[in-house]
Design a protein around this motif. Structure first.
Motif, mmCIF file in Angstrom:
data_model
loop_
_atom_site.group_PDB
_atom_site.id
_atom_site.type_symbol
_atom_site.label_atom_id
_atom_site.label_comp_id
_atom_site.label_asym_id
_atom_site.label_seq_id
_atom_site.Cartn_x
_atom_site.Cartn_y
_atom_site.Cartn_z
ATOM 1 N N GLN A 175 0.845 -1.186 0.000
ATOM 2 C CA GLN A 175 0.000 0.000 0.000
ATOM 3 C C GLN A 175 0.884 1.241 0.000
ATOM 4 O O GLN A 175 1.778 1.371 0.834
ATOM 5 C CB GLN A 175 -0.904 0.014 1.234
ATOM 6 C CG GLN A 175 -1.795 -1.215 1.366
ATOM 7 C CD GLN A 175 -2.652 -1.157 2.617
ATOM 8 O OE1 GLN A 175 -2.719 -0.129 3.289
ATOM 9 N NE2 GLN A 175 -3.314 -2.260 2.933
ATOM 10 N N THR A 176 0.621 2.147 -0.922
ATOM 11 C CA THR A 176 1.394 3.376 -1.035
ATOM 12 C C THR A 176 0.465 4.567 -0.857
ATOM 13 O O THR A 176 -0.555 4.679 -1.547
ATOM 14 C CB THR A 176 2.096 3.466 -2.399
ATOM 15 O OG1 THR A 176 2.916 2.311 -2.595
ATOM 16 C CG2 THR A 176 2.974 4.711 -2.469
ATOM 17 N N PHE A 177 0.806 5.459 0.068
ATOM 18 C CA PHE A 177 0.010 6.651 0.359
ATOM 19 C C PHE A 177 0.853 7.880 0.031
ATOM 20 O O PHE A 177 1.997 7.996 0.468
ATOM 21 C CB PHE A 177 -0.406 6.667 1.830
ATOM 22 C CG PHE A 177 -1.071 5.392 2.273
ATOM 23 C CD1 PHE A 177 -2.428 5.210 2.118
ATOM 24 C CD2 PHE A 177 -0.320 4.359 2.820
ATOM 25 C CE1 PHE A 177 -3.036 4.029 2.505
ATOM 26 C CE2 PHE A 177 -0.914 3.178 3.219
ATOM 27 C CZ PHE A 177 -2.285 3.000 3.058
ATOM 28 N N ILE A 178 0.273 8.803 -0.736
ATOM 29 C CA ILE A 178 1.020 9.946 -1.245
ATOM 30 C C ILE A 178 0.308 11.240 -0.861
ATOM 31 O O ILE A 178 -0.888 11.399 -1.106
ATOM 32 C CB ILE A 178 1.159 9.869 -2.779
ATOM 33 C CG1 ILE A 178 1.807 8.539 -3.189
ATOM 34 C CG2 ILE A 178 1.967 11.047 -3.315
ATOM 35 C CD1 ILE A 178 1.711 8.238 -4.664
ATOM 36 N N ALA A 179 1.041 12.142 -0.245
ATOM 37 C CA ALA A 179 0.527 13.473 0.088
ATOM 38 C C ALA A 179 1.584 14.495 -0.316
ATOM 39 O O ALA A 179 2.593 14.651 0.370
ATOM 40 C CB ALA A 179 0.212 13.581 1.577
ATOM 41 N N GLY A 180 1.353 15.151 -1.439
ATOM 42 C CA GLY A 180 2.351 16.081 -1.949
ATOM 43 C C GLY A 180 3.619 15.341 -2.333
ATOM 44 O O GLY A 180 3.598 14.399 -3.115
ATOM 45 N N LYS A 181 4.753 15.755 -1.743
ATOM 46 C CA LYS A 181 6.037 15.109 -2.025
ATOM 47 C C LYS A 181 6.374 14.029 -1.004
ATOM 48 O O LYS A 181 7.459 13.435 -1.074
ATOM 49 C CB LYS A 181 7.147 16.165 -2.057
ATOM 50 C CG LYS A 181 6.984 17.189 -3.179
ATOM 51 C CD LYS A 181 8.141 18.184 -3.176
ATOM 52 C CE LYS A 181 7.992 19.199 -4.306
ATOM 53 N NZ LYS A 181 9.113 20.178 -4.309
ATOM 54 N N SER A 182 5.472 13.785 -0.071
ATOM 55 C CA SER A 182 5.718 12.786 0.971
ATOM 56 C C SER A 182 4.999 11.483 0.655
ATOM 57 O O SER A 182 3.890 11.494 0.114
ATOM 58 C CB SER A 182 5.253 13.314 2.330
ATOM 59 O OG SER A 182 5.952 14.487 2.686
#
Length: 417
Positions: A245-252
Motif C-alpha cells: 500500500q502506497t500513500f502519497i501526500a504532496g512530495k511525501s
C-alpha cells in the motif's frame, strides 16, 4: 398513519441490513420525525457496483407531526483520502491529501430563502432516487492503514432552527474486467545464487518460474521452484504474497503492507536438489491491483526464498497484478453517457412486510411526478477526476512498477482492508 417496519434501532444509531431487493439504512429520529430510511437496490449477488452502473432506491420518511423543511436531498459521492503523522511532540508533522471523483445530488425539496418553507404532513412518504455512476476510470473501494477510497450514499433533511437529520451507507465499488493485456499473460522467471562463507561452505541456487503476471480474484497462482543445495547447510523453502500500500501526500510518501500468504515448505538437506510446485489460492474478495488513484495505490509482490540460518536469504521477487473476477462484472445498465429517464415510483418500493399507504392527497404532487422532477444529478455539482481515462479508453491494470530493493519505510504488517 404507521409503516409496516421492523424497528430494531435505538436512539440515533444507524445500522444496515440486507433485503431481498436492496440495502436499507434506518435512523430512528426524535419527536417530529419517527424514521428516516435510506435504501438502495442490489444489482447483483455480490452487492457491488462499477462505472456506469445505475444506483437507485428510495428514501422513506415517517413524520409524526407536521414539519417545515429547509431542504431535503440525497447525494452520491466518490472520494479518496490519505492522512498520517510522523515524529512526536514539537517534531510531529501531519500529512494529508484528498481526491474527489464525483458528487451527484438529487433534491426532493430545494433549499429556499423564504421564511415559511415547504411543509410535510404526518405519515409515511416515499421519495425514489436514481443516479448513474460516471463512466470513468475510478479506483475500487478500499480501506488501508493511512487512507481509503469510499463511495457514499447520503440523505439529509434540514429544518429551520433544527439539527440536520441524516443517514448514509457506503457502496462497494469494484473495477470491471476489461480483458487482460498481453504482457500480463507472459511468464516470469528469476534465479539467485548464494555462496556460503560463514558456518559452512559451498553454494546454493534458486530458480523460480511463474506462469504469468496477472491473476483474477479467486484464481490460483502456480509457481515452479528448482533448488540446488550444493552447500554444507540445510535450508527451507519459504514464500509469501504481500499487498503493498502506497500513500502519497504532496512530495511525501508512506508505505504499508499486509501479508496475504506467508508459508514455510519442505527442508532441503545439504547436497540435494529439489523441485517444487507452489500453489497459492487467491481470496475471492482480495482487493484488486489499482494505480489509477493519484494519492493511493495497491500493488502485490510474490517472494520465493530460501531460509538460511545466520546468513542473508537468496530470494526471487515478482510483481503480481490482481484483476477483477469476471463473475463480479454484470453488463453495463443502459446506453453510455448521461442519466437514464427518471423511473415512476412502484407500489413495492419499500420491501418490508405489508404495504405503505399512498402519499396523502394534495401533498407535494411534484415529488412523485417524474415529469416534474429534474433528472437525477441535474442540480448536482459533478467533479470528474482530472486524471481519469475517458470512456472508451479504459485499460486493465498494468504491471506494478517498483524496485524490490528500494529502501522504504514500511508500517506494521497488520493492515486492515
Amino acid at each position: 398513519m404507521n409503516c409496516s417496519f421492523s424497528h430494531f434501532l435505538v436512539g440515533f444509531t444507524t445500522e444496515s441490513r440486507r433485503l431481498p431487493l436492496g440495502i436499507d439504512i434506518e435512523i430512528k429520529m426524535s419527536k417530529s420525525i419517527k424514521l428516516l430510511s435510506l435504501q438502495y437496490n442490489q444489482i447483483n449477488e455480490s452487492d457491488t457496483f462499477s462505472s456506469g452502473d445505475i444506483v437507485e432506491g428510495r428514501v422513506v420518511l415517517e413524520v409524526i407531526k407536521e414539519i417545515k423543511v429547509k431542504s431535503f436531498f440525497v447525494k452520491l459521492t466518490g472520494d479518496a483520502h490519505v492522512s498520517w503523522t510522523e515524529g512526536s511532540g514539537d517534531d510531529e508533522t501531519s500529512y494529508s491529501d484528498h481526491e474527489r471523483y464525483f458528487k451527484l445530488k438529487q433534491y426532493f425539496i430545494q433549499e429556499s430563502s423564504k421564511k415559511d418553507g415547504p411543509v410535510i404532513s404526518p405519515g409515511c412518504h416515499v421519495f425514489p432516487f436514481r443516479f448513474q455512476l460516471p463512466q470513468q476510470d475510478m479506483p475500487p473501494s478500499f480501506k488501508g492503514l493511512h487512507g481509503w477510497v469510499k463511495y457514499v450514499l447520503t440523505v439529509k433533511l434540514s429544518r429551520p432552527w433544527k439539527s440536520t437529520s441524516a443517514a448514509q451507507t457506503e457502496l462497494n465499488f469494484v473495477l470491471r474486467n476489461y480483458g487482460t493485456n498481453d504482457h500480463l499473460l507472459q511468464p516470469q522467471s528469476g534465479t539467485e545464487d548464494k555462496k556460503i562463507k560463514l558456518f559452512g561452505s559451498g553454494k546454493m541456487s534458486l530458480a523460480v518460474k511463474a506462469e504469468k503476471t496477472g491473476y483474477m480474484q479467486g484464481e490460483t497462482i502456480r509457481v515452479f521452484v528448482d533448488i540446488d543445495n550444493s552447500s554444507s547447510r540445510n535450508v527451507r523453502l519459504k514464500y509469501s504474497l504481500k499487498q503493498l500500500q502506497t500513500f502519497i501526500a504532496g512530495k511525501s510518501t508512506n508505505r504499508g503492507f499486509k501479508y496475504i500468504v506467508k508459508e514455510t515448505r519442505d527442508r532441503i538437506p545439504s547436497g540435494e536438489k529439489s523441485k517444487f510446485i507452489v500453489d497459492i489460492k487467491l481470496p475471492h474478495d482480495l482487493t484488486v491491483t489499482f494505480e489509477n488513484c493519484r494519492i493511493l495505490k495497491v500493488q502485490y509482490e510474490l517472494k520465493v526464498y530460501l531460509d538460511v540460518s545466520f546468513a542473508s536469504d537468496p530470494e526471487v521477487k515478482f510483481p503480481v497484478v490482481i484483476l477483477p473476477a469476471e463473475q463480479q462484472c454484470p453488463p453495463w445498465q443502459g446506453p453510455p453517457g448521461g442519466f437514464q429517464p427518471y423511473p415512476p415510483p412502484q407500489p413495492n418500493l419499500v420491501p418490508y412486510p405489508g404495504e405503505l399507504p399512498p402519499p396523502p392527497a394534495g401533498l407535494y404532487h411534484n415529488l412523485y411526478n417524474p415529469t416534474v422532477l429534474p433528472y437525477p444529478g441535474a442540480a448536482a455539482g459533478v467533479y470528474p477526476n482530472p486524471h481519469a481515462i475517458q470512456p472508451g479508453f479504459l485499460l486493465a491494470p498494468s504491471a506494478p512498477v517498483y524496485d524490490p530493493n528500494q529502501s522504504t519505510k514500511e508500517s506494521t504488517p497488520n493492515v486492515p482492508y
